[in-house]
Every structure is written in structure tokens, then in C-alpha cells.
Design a protein around this motif. Structure first.
Motif, short mmCIF file in Angstrom:
data_model
loop_
_atom_site.label_atom_id
_atom_site.label_comp_id
_atom_site.label_asym_id
_atom_site.label_seq_id
_atom_site.Cartn_x
_atom_site.Cartn_y
_atom_site.Cartn_z
N GLU A 70 0.82 -1.21 0.00
CA GLU A 70 0.00 0.00 0.00
C GLU A 70 0.86 1.26 0.00
O GLU A 70 0.42 2.33 -0.42
CB GLU A 70 -0.92 0.00 1.22
N THR A 71 2.11 1.13 0.46
CA THR A 71 3.03 2.26 0.50
C THR A 71 3.63 2.58 -0.86
O THR A 71 4.25 3.62 -1.05
CB THR A 71 4.18 1.96 1.46
N MET A 123 -4.65 2.22 -4.77
CA MET A 123 -4.16 3.16 -3.77
C MET A 123 -2.86 3.83 -4.22
O MET A 123 -2.69 5.04 -4.08
CB MET A 123 -3.95 2.44 -2.44
N SER A 126 -3.19 6.34 -7.32
CA SER A 126 -3.91 7.59 -7.06
C SER A 126 -3.09 8.59 -6.26
O SER A 126 -3.51 9.74 -6.08
CB SER A 126 -5.21 7.30 -6.31
N ASP A 127 -1.91 8.19 -5.79
CA ASP A 127 -1.11 9.03 -4.89
C ASP A 127 0.24 9.33 -5.52
O ASP A 127 1.04 8.42 -5.73
CB ASP A 127 -0.93 8.30 -3.56
N PRO A 128 0.56 10.61 -5.80
CA PRO A 128 1.84 10.95 -6.46
C PRO A 128 3.06 10.46 -5.69
O PRO A 128 4.03 9.99 -6.30
CB PRO A 128 1.80 12.48 -6.54
N LYS A 130 3.26 7.89 -3.56
CA LYS A 130 3.33 6.43 -3.62
C LYS A 130 3.77 5.97 -5.01
O LYS A 130 4.51 4.99 -5.14
CB LYS A 130 1.99 5.82 -3.24
N ARG A 131 3.31 6.66 -6.05
CA ARG A 131 3.75 6.32 -7.40
C ARG A 131 5.26 6.51 -7.53
O ARG A 131 5.96 5.67 -8.09
CB ARG A 131 3.03 7.18 -8.44
N GLU A 164 -10.75 3.81 -6.28
CA GLU A 164 -10.87 5.09 -6.97
C GLU A 164 -11.67 4.94 -8.26
O GLU A 164 -11.45 4.01 -9.02
CB GLU A 164 -9.47 5.63 -7.32
N ASN A 170 -5.66 7.01 -13.69
CA ASN A 170 -4.48 6.85 -12.84
C ASN A 170 -3.53 5.78 -13.38
O ASN A 170 -2.31 5.86 -13.19
CB ASN A 170 -4.90 6.50 -11.42
#
Length: 476
Positions: A70-71, A123, A126-128, A130-131, A164, A170
């Protein structure tokens, strides 16, 4: 078949380590082989390890699977098998060492898979932050372990517990940032994708994803299974007569021909499309022994394989052996161009050398980029059903390349053909050596062992680049 000049161009490009193995135009074909690493734990003759892989029958080998946290970090699912730490078996190292046997082989690490699901991908995508962490972790992992690229197997954006509504968008952002992170190191980026139109439309913005992927692996199987009300064949080439007459337009989507035409019409370039084929069949328990034709009712999953041990699934190696031991009725479905078989109330729709030959020819006729296999361990790799190991993979190679070594290297040493002439001295350093009398012949010395290769016609082994090159560019 590939033209002579096109074939030489393909092989030269690959041998010179061009970043993308995808062809320009239609000069290249790829055979992308997934290896489900858990098969090393199978019992008896079903046990399949790295040592069972023939590195000359695939252009790309894919190590399946790594997980995603998830991280945004990568997760090694089976550290004991994959790594060398704490007395581990070092499977990844041995997998990538196959490139020492076939120096033009490419290896990819696959992230995801069905069991990994969609939630964590959703997850991360959707997160810059984390990407960015994911991209950095992927690059470090590929560098550390010697892979040539990554295969993204998110099953599927916008589906299966996604968090999402913007998964589709994404996913493109994730691909874009991955490609930017991998490009400086010439790492490949491929993806395994939902193939059927109704599902692909949810998950994939096809024109937007194409620029970032070197190859697109169409999972054109599991088109029918025990989840349907009637028995159907796993991966038919064409629609059945019954499906073709469906006025809703739903069932005519569930075949290879419809899948390929949809992706082409949606904007995918044919040379990037890789047709996925199954080396396993889907089994059912028939409602009655007499109702044994495609479209007949069933009551659920059929028997499990002796090795794979999953109800409703039989690997080709399990099925062919079963048919030798028991009396199964084998039939050919002419409209769909695939076989099926039944015994009492057990029924299976699968692929065999004949149907895979037709699919490989379909790839040639439609100028696609090649074939993807799921998965190696389900072929008859032990030759328990016949005289030749890997009969399915050999048949694919025969059609795509008119030979059995898609890399263009003809191994002069094998289990049944000893080296002639040159042999590496016992104290020779590990590495490549050119034959003193033949510039197109070279060897890889390792621990006193000699692995012998021939460059493709018109090429010689270059001592500077340690690759095959045009004869005029090589000093002999």
C-alpha cells in the motif's frame, strides 16, 4: 513467415541490446513466457524449477510474481525461494543466469497477478508520492537483480475492489511515470491486460497507454469457464455458431478474433500486441453424461490436475497424461478452431498443438507482435506424453520462426549433441570466446563448461561488443 532481411534486422537489433524488443513494422515476433514460480513446490513430475526452462524457446521470460504494498514498495512474495538471504534458494539469480546460456534472452519481473488483486494498485496509482516510491523501488529492484524490464499485471483498473473511480486515468499516469523512470536504464515496460471489449473498456484507455508500453500482453483466455451457465472452451479462436447469432452482441466478444480486432480498432499498433494463449484447460462437471457438446449445461467445476491441484483447471501436461491413462473422447470444434474432450460427466475445453498452430498463424496473418504463454510449467516439459519436451511451445516457435530457437542462436551443445572441436579449458575465465576458425561461432565458458552458439546467417561475433554483428563491421 519473416522475410530473410527482416529476420536479420530483427536479430541484429536484439543482439545489439536495443532497448525495446518490439519490432519496427512487422519484422519481429516475440514469444513471452510466464513462469509461475510456485510450481517448484508441485509434487512428482509436476515440479517445475528454473532448471526445467529451455531458454531458447522464448524471447522473453517473465518471473511471476512480485507483490505491491500500500506504501508503493515492491514486495517479494516468497523470500526463501526468490532471494539468497538467510539461506534462501536464490531463484531470481538462477532465473536471470539463463541469459548466460542464451545471451539474447530478455527477462522481466512481473508485479501483480490475480491473487494480488486491485486494491493496493488503486491506492498507489492515485497518490503521487506512492507512485514515485513505486517507480524508484522498481528501478532499484531491476538493477539489483539483473532483470531487463518490468511487466505490470494490475488485474484490473476500475474493477475488483478498486478504491478510486479514476483508476483508468491513474493507470495511464502510473505507466507514464514508470516509463520515465525506466527509460534512462533502457528497461522494458510491458503490461498484461484485460482482453475482452466489455472489460478492457473499463480498465484501459488504449490510445493513451500505447506510447508507454513496449509490448501489450492480451490475456485472451478464461473466455469461458465454470462461472458460465453452459460449458465452453477456454480460449476459442473464433465465435461458435451459437455465439455468433447472439443479438445482444455480448457473446461474440468472447474469442481471440473479436479481441484482436477490438484492440486494433481502438488504436493499438499490431506490432505491440502480443496474443496470450493458455497452456491449460477449464474443466466442468456435466449435468448429464449425454449432454457433452459445447453449450451443454453443467453443475460446476470439474476435476483438478494431479500437479496444479485446482478444481476446474487442467494443465496440458496433466491432461495429455490423463488421456493416455483413461478413455477420453476427443473432438474438434470446427467453428471455434479448438479441441474439447469428455469422459463420463467430466468435460474440458483446452488448447493443443493444432489449435496453437492456428493461433500462431493468426498472429502472422494479422502482423501482431507475437505470442504470450501462460504458463511454462503447464506444457509437457518432461515429455511424458510424447518424444518431445515442450510440444506446445515448439509448435508456436515452428509457426512464428520456422525453427525452434526464436533468438536466432542455434545451440551447438545440448543434452544430445556434444560440442565438437573447441572446449573451454577448466581454468578459463567466465565469459565469451570466439571460435578461432569460424567468426560466426562463439562460446560461453563457465566453470569449465562450454556453451556453444552460432550467429544468424550473415552475422559474425564481435569481440568488442560481445554480440553478433554484421560481417562487414567485425574484424575476423
Amino acid at each position: 513467415m519473416c522475410s530473410g532481411s527482416g529476420l536479420v534486422g530483427l536479430l541484429l537489433g536484439t543482439l545489439l541490446m536495443v532497448a525495446s524488443s518490439s519490432a519496427q513494422g512487422n519484422s519481429s515476433k516475440n514469444v513471452i513466457c510466464y513462469h509461475g514460480t510456485w510450481s517448484v513446490y508441485r509434487p512428482g513430475m509436476g515440479k517445475f524449477g528454473v532448471e526445467d526452462i529451455d531458454p531458447f524457446l522464448c524471447t522473453h521470460l517473465v518471473y511471476a510474481f512480485l507483490g505491491i504494498e500500500e506504501t508503493g514498495q515492491l514486495r517479494v512474495i516468497d523470500p526463501y525461494l526468490d532471494l539468497e538471504d538467510n539461506g534462501g534458494r536464490g531463484n531470481i539469480k538462477r532465473f536471470n543466469a539463463l541469459k548466460l546460456v542464451n545471451p539474447v534472452l530478455k527477462t522481466l519481473a512481473a508485479v501483480g497477478g490475480w491473487n494480488e488483486g486491485s486494491k493496493k494498485f488503486s491506492m498507489v496509482a492515485s497518490d503521487p508520492l506512492k507512485r514515485a516510491r513505486f517507480v524508484d523501488d522498481v528501478v532499484r529492484f531491476l538493477q539489483r537483480h539483473g532483470f531487463d524490464g518490468m511487466d505490470l499485471d494490475w488485474e484490473y483498473p476500475g474493477q475488483r475492489h478498486s478504491l478510486e473511480n479514476a483508476d483508468r486515468e491513474n493507470f495511464i499516469t502510473l505507466l507514464k511515470e514508470l516509463k520515465e523512470g525506466l527509460k534512462p536504464f533502457s528497461f522494458l515496460l510491458t503490461a498484461a491486460v484485460a482482453s475482452v471489449q466489455f472489460s478492457a473498456e473499463i480498465s484501459n484507455d488504449i490510445p493513451a497507454m500505447v506510447p508507454y508500453l513496449d509490448l501489450i500482453n492480451l490475456m485472451a483466455y478464461d473466455l469461458h469457464g465454470p462461472w458460465d451457465k453452459a460449458v465452453g472452451i477456454n480460449a476459442p479462436l473464433y465465435a461458435s455458431e451459437r455465439e455468433a447469432q447472439d443479438a445482444t452482441g455480448w457473446w461474440p466478444q468472447f474469442n481471440v478474433d473479436a479481441i484482436v480486432k477490438y484492440w486494433l480498432q481502438a488504436g493499438a499498433p499490431p506490432e505491440k500486441l502480443i496474443l496470450g494463449v493458455p497452456f491449460y484447460g477449464r474443466t466442468y462437471t456435466l449435468a448429464t453424461a449425454e449432454g457433452n457438446q459445447p453449450g451443454s449445461p453443467h453443475i460446476g467445476k470439474g476435476i483438478a490436475g494431479k500437479y496444479s491441484r485446482e478444481p476446474g483447471v487442467l494443465g496440458y501436461n496433466e491432461l495429455c497424461k490423463l488421456m493416455q491413462q483413461e478413455e477420453w473422447t476427443q473432438e474438434w470444434e470446427p467453428a471455434q478452431q479448438v479441441p474439447f474432450a469428455f469422459r463420463q460427466r467430466q468435460w474440458v475445453g483446452y488448447d493443443d498443438p493444432r489449435s496453437l498452430s492456428l493461433k500462431a498463424q493468426y498472429v502472422m496473418d494479422h502482423h501482431l507482435g507475437g505470442i504470450m504463454i501462460w504458463s511454462l510449467e503447464s506444457d509437457d516439459f518432461q515429455a511424458t506424453c510424447g518424444q518431445q519436451a515442450y510440444p506446445l511451445l515448439h509448435e508456436i516457435n515452428r509457426v512464428l520462426f520456422d525453427r525452434d530457437t526464436p533468438s536466432g542462436l542455434t545451440p551447438a551443445s545440448s543434452k544430445d549433441k556434444p560440442n565438437e572441436g573447441f572446449s573451454c579449458p577448466a581454468d578459463a575465465p567466465e565469459g565469451y570466446v570466439r571460435d578461432p576458425d569460424n567468426c560466426s561461432k562463439f562460446y560461453y565458458c563457465s566453470g569449465g563448461k562450454t556453451n556453444s552458439f552460432d550467429c544468424p546467417s550473415g552475422l559474425n561475433f564481435d569481440l568488442i561488443t560481445k554480440r553478433c554483428n554484421y560481417s562487414g563491421s567485425v574484424k575476423c
